[in-house]
Design a protein around this motif. Structure first.
Motif, PDB file in Angstrom:
ATOM      1  N   CYS A 190      -3.894   8.521  -0.736  1.00  0.00           N
ATOM      2  CA  CYS A 190      -3.841   7.878   0.770  1.00  0.00           C
ATOM      3  C   CYS A 190      -5.160   7.171   0.835  1.00  0.00           C
ATOM      4  CB  CYS A 190      -3.628   9.275   1.689  1.00  0.00           C
ATOM      5  SG  CYS A 190      -3.750   8.759   3.628  1.00  0.00           S
ATOM      6  N   GLY A 191      -5.027   5.930   1.378  1.00  0.00           N
ATOM      7  CA  GLY A 191      -5.996   4.948   1.507  1.00  0.00           C
ATOM      8  C   GLY A 191      -6.865   4.603   0.309  1.00  0.00           C
ATOM      9  N   PHE A 192      -7.832   3.848   0.340  1.00  0.00           N
ATOM     10  CA  PHE A 192      -8.127   3.317  -0.973  1.00  0.00           C
ATOM     11  C   PHE A 192      -9.298   4.248  -1.615  1.00  0.00           C
ATOM     12  CE2 PHE A 192     -10.780   0.458  -3.646  1.00  0.00           C
ATOM     13  CZ  PHE A 192      -9.720   0.039  -4.240  1.00  0.00           C
ATOM     14  N   LYS A 221       0.780  -1.218   0.027  1.00  0.00           N
ATOM     15  CA  LYS A 221       0.028   0.073   0.039  1.00  0.00           C
ATOM     16  C   LYS A 221       1.021   1.103   0.056  1.00  0.00           C
ATOM     17  CE  LYS A 221      -2.573  -1.256   3.583  1.00  0.00           C
ATOM     18  NZ  LYS A 221      -3.656  -1.379   4.641  1.00  0.00           N
ATOM     19  N   LEU A 222       2.085   1.258   0.587  1.00  0.00           N
ATOM     20  CA  LEU A 222       3.060   2.376   0.795  1.00  0.00           C
ATOM     21  C   LEU A 222       3.427   2.552  -0.596  1.00  0.00           C
ATOM     22  CD1 LEU A 222       4.377   4.212   2.483  1.00  0.00           C
ATOM     23  CD2 LEU A 222       6.227   2.811   2.657  1.00  0.00           C
ATOM     24  N   MET A 223       3.820   1.577  -1.278  1.00  0.00           N
ATOM     25  CA  MET A 223       4.201   1.829  -3.019  1.00  0.00           C
ATOM     26  C   MET A 223       3.165   2.588  -3.748  1.00  0.00           C
ATOM     27  SD  MET A 223       4.844  -1.082  -5.952  1.00  0.00           S
ATOM     28  CE  MET A 223       3.128  -1.410  -5.962  1.00  0.00           C
ATOM     29  N   PHE A 224       1.808   2.244  -3.627  1.00  0.00           N
ATOM     30  CA  PHE A 224       0.818   2.706  -4.105  1.00  0.00           C
ATOM     31  C   PHE A 224       0.583   4.187  -3.873  1.00  0.00           C
ATOM     32  CE2 PHE A 224      -0.541  -1.428  -5.455  1.00  0.00           C
ATOM     33  CZ  PHE A 224      -0.656  -1.295  -6.883  1.00  0.00           C
ATOM     34  N   MET A 231      -7.828   4.389  -5.379  1.00  0.00           N
ATOM     35  CA  MET A 231      -8.539   3.234  -6.104  1.00  0.00           C
ATOM     36  C   MET A 231      -7.910   3.382  -7.729  1.00  0.00           C
ATOM     37  SD  MET A 231     -12.570   2.916  -6.662  1.00  0.00           S
ATOM     38  CE  MET A 231     -12.699   4.466  -7.468  1.00  0.00           C
ATOM     39  N   TYR A 232      -8.083   4.545  -8.120  1.00  0.00           N
ATOM     40  CA  TYR A 232      -7.660   4.752  -9.493  1.00  0.00           C
ATOM     41  C   TYR A 232      -6.365   4.213  -9.924  1.00  0.00           C
ATOM     42  CZ  TYR A 232     -12.227   7.022 -10.208  1.00  0.00           C
ATOM     43  OH  TYR A 232     -13.657   7.292 -10.199  1.00  0.00           O
ATOM     44  N   PRO A 233      -5.316   4.505  -9.286  1.00  0.00           N
ATOM     45  CA  PRO A 233      -3.896   4.311  -9.385  1.00  0.00           C
ATOM     46  C   PRO A 233      -3.919   2.780  -9.507  1.00  0.00           C
ATOM     47  CG  PRO A 233      -3.783   5.984  -8.001  1.00  0.00           C
ATOM     48  CD  PRO A 233      -5.100   5.790  -8.291  1.00  0.00           C
ATOM     49  N   VAL A 234      -4.601   2.084  -8.376  1.00  0.00           N
ATOM     50  CA  VAL A 234      -4.563   0.695  -8.316  1.00  0.00           C
ATOM     51  C   VAL A 234      -5.254   0.057  -9.636  1.00  0.00           C
ATOM     52  CG1 VAL A 234      -5.482  -1.328  -7.016  1.00  0.00           C
ATOM     53  CG2 VAL A 234      -4.370   0.701  -5.653  1.00  0.00           C
TER      54      VAL A 234
END
Length: 243
Positions: free
Chosen positions: A153-155, A143-146, A179-182
């Motif tokens: 920050c967060g999902f 999560k830190l990578m994203f 959410m969008y980067p993921v």
């Protein structure tokens, strides 16, 4: 005295290629070589991700299942392509190996289709799927990578399972979640995986088509040789009866 004619067994066991088999054999070897190259590529992809230093890539790009599948596909392709090339050296004598080669390719194509459908079903609710992965499965390192790379920050928001130690979460001006980067990262990864599986399936279909052509050609030649053998035996018997 009549010249002795070679028996059917001697004709079939000849190691060299008959003229009528030359073109199908060249096509078959071309596609089998392409199949072998696919195996090396798949093995390289699997080895790359397994040995990747980026923990996020290994954990995120299809959750390690595809990593193992690519290594398996690579080894499977290489062994099967070697079997096919070996069989094509003497197709009349090794026709059973050609059948085995064709069946193994059909089997792996079926498996790849099943894997593709499984991957596709995971994307039907991609937001919910990766939301659950973010909250319940992924480590803080992933999560830190994203968060650091996506400046988020967060999902869904900074209140949705954030990593408080990340630079993005420490920045109070960042309100949006990751959410969008993921999702973009997932779609990008799946696109490459689908492209690889589709390419492997197309090459496999080419191998099956040329293998069937070679088998048909071998069967036709086998019938011709049986007919010739029967003719010479009948002629020899006729001459012996006349004597």
């Amino acid at each position: 005295m009549a010249l002795a004619r070679p028996t059917t067994e001697a004709l079939i066991d000849r190691p060299h290629m008959a003229p009528m088999q030359a073109k199908p054999s060249r096509m078959f070897r071309f596609w089998s070589t392409a199949y072998l190259v696919c195996g090396l590529v798949a093995l390289s992809i699997g080895a790359y991700y397994i040995n990747a230093k980026d923990e996020g890539h290994r954990a995120f790009v299809v959750t390690a299942y595809i990593l193992r599948i690519y290594v398996f596909l690579g080894l499977y392709f290489i062994i099967n392509a070697t079997l096919g090339i070996f069989a094509s050296m003497a197709p009349l004598k090794r026709k059973r190996l050609l059948y085995c080669y064709t069946g193994l390719i059909a089997l792996i194509i079926f498996i790849m289709i099943i894997v593709s459908i499984w991957l596709w079903t995971r994307t039907l609710n991609i937001n919910g799927y990766y939301g659950n992965m973010w909250r319940d499965e992924w480590s803080d390192e992933i999560k830190l990578m994203f968060e650091d790379q996506g400046q988020c920050c967060g999902f869904l928001s900074r209140d949705d399972s954030p990593v408080a130690s990340s630079a993005s979460c420490k920045d109070e001006s960042i309100k949006h979640g990751c959410m969008y980067p993921v999702i973009f990262y997932a779609q990008h990864s799946h696109r490459y995986i689908y492209a690889g599986l589709i390419s492997f399936c197309l090459v496999g279909l080419g191998c099956i088509a040329t293998s069937m052509l070679l088998i048909i050609d071998c069967s036709s030649e086998h019938r011709v040789r049986l007919s010739q053998s029967h003719y010479w035996r009948k002629r020899a018997a006729s001459k012996a009866a006349d004597i």
